[in-house]
Design an enzyme around this catalytic site. Structure first.
Site: not given
Ligand SMILES: Cc1cc2nc3c(=O)[nH]c(=O)nc-3n(C[C@H](O)[C@H](O)[C@H](O)COP(=O)(O)OP(=O)(O)OC[C@H]3O[C@@H](n4cnc5c(N)ncnc54)[C@H](O)[C@@H]3O)c2cc1C
Length: 293
Positions: A160, A209, A280
């Site tokens: 992570r 998480s 996280e």
């Molecule tokens: C119901 C639920 C279940 C989940 N289960 C899991 C799981 O099982 N495993 C897991 O790992 N995660 C899980 N997550 C967390 C999340 O979905 C992941 O961490 C996911 O990868 C975040 O992606 P995002 O596009 O939403 O990022 P965001 O939340 O929009 O951003 C997170 C970070 O990434 C950066 N970022 C986003 N896009 C880019 C880009 N293109 N370039 C550079 N930086 C960027 C942002 O600036 C920020 O710092 C869960 C979330 C929810 C709501």
């Protein structure tokens, strides 16, 4: 490229919290992304990307940056044999839909997290034994001073975690998958989704998480459950009664409510287990959580 002012980030986070961004833009091509980064540099402000906002808590008071939401070509997906070429803004759901239709396996784990692949690279997202590092060949990281294709090793992908910082934008990725029979792919996804539904609050607004699992026999969720925190509420946010490592928007939550719950959870886990939980979720322009005694 159009730059908006004061766009509320609550619209772009799964918890539904966060104040306005000073500047907001939606680049759709590499050229527009470069223009946006140059704009931020000329204004002297930092940059942050919001993917699906599914792992992000942004300050209620607002974010003094240019916030980017990748779209168009930077959110597209193409498949060439066993390679997937996707924009950093492509959602896991769309990628999964496309690779499943192409009979490619290895990305099934992403059915568990609702983010974009750019956000997945940022934190090496994963579940059920799979993670981005296993399928990522390379990612195109763009900054105001240029761009570079980086491998998982260069990105420092570990549990992570990556070594990305705000201002380094994952614009494109290349994934390498493998042929897998469609019925097996479907079976794996169904089994993962059923496990999720049984254990986590899937019908509430959360950000996944809250804390990373510590090096301990108990997971963060089990530890916080043992601390009696399920259902504990501050303002409009509550620790999920279903899974204690989730915070739900129960009613008009603010990021500050979630932070207060996180501080309380860390304090209790420290007192009861001597464990310092590490978050996280990404905190955008929020102060780091105070150190524990
Ligand atoms: C119901 C639920 C279940 C989940 N289960 C899991 C799981 O099982 N495993 C897991 O790992 N995660 C899980 N997550 C967390 C999340 O979905 C992941 O961490 C996911 O990868 C975040 O992606 P995002 O596009 O939403 O990022 P965001 O939340 O929009 O951003 C997170 C970070 O990434 C950066 N970022 C986003 N896009 C880019 C880009 N293109 N370039 C550079 N930086 C960027 C942002 O600036 C920020 O710092 C869960 C979330 C929810 C709501």
């Amino acid at each position: 490229m159009n730059v908006e002012r004061g766009v509320s980030l609550a619209r772009f986070t799964t918890l539904g919290t966060g104040g306005p961004a000073r500047f907001f833009a939606r680049p759709e091509t590499l050229q527009e992304l470069e223009q946006a980064l140059a704009f931020a540099e000329s204004e002297g402000v930092g940059v942050a990307v919001v993917g699906l906002g599914s792992n992000m808590l942004a300050a209620d008071e607002g974010v003094d940056r240019l916030v980017l939401k990748l779209g168009g070509d930077l959110a597209g997906v193409a498949i060439e044999e066993e390679r997937v070429l996707a924009g950093g803004g492509a959602t896991n759901a769309v990628i999964l839909h496309r690779v499943r239709a192409a009979g490619l396996g290895g990305f099934e784990f992403a059915c568990a997290s609702p983010g974009t692949i750019g956000g997945g690279v940022w934190m090496n997202a994963g579940a059920y034994g799979g993670e981005v590092a296993q399928v990522l060949d390379r990612a195109l990281v763009v900054t105001a001073s240029g761009s570079d294709w980086l491998t998982p090793e260069h990105l420092g992908l570990t549990y992570r975690h990556s070594n990305l910082e705000h201002g380094r934008v994952v614009a494109r990725v290349e994934l390498r998958l493998r042929r897998r029979p469609l019925d097996e792919i479907k079976e794996t996804i169904t089994a993962m989704q059923q496990r999720r539904k049984a254990a986590q609050p899937t019908n509430k607004r959360t950000f996944g998480s809250v804390f990373k699992n510590p090096e301990h026999e108990l997971t963060a969720g089990r530890m916080l459950e043992a601390c009696g925190l399920k259902g504990h509420r501050v303002g409009g946010a509550q620790i999920s009664p279903v899974h204690a490592n989730f915070i739900e928007n129960a009613d008009g939550a603010r990021s500050a409510d979630a932070i207060a719950l996180m501080n309380e959870a860390r304090r209790r886990a420290w007192e009861q287990f001597g464990v310092e939980l590490r978050h996280e979720v990404e905190l955008l322009e929020l102060p780091e959580l105070p150190p524990l005694p």
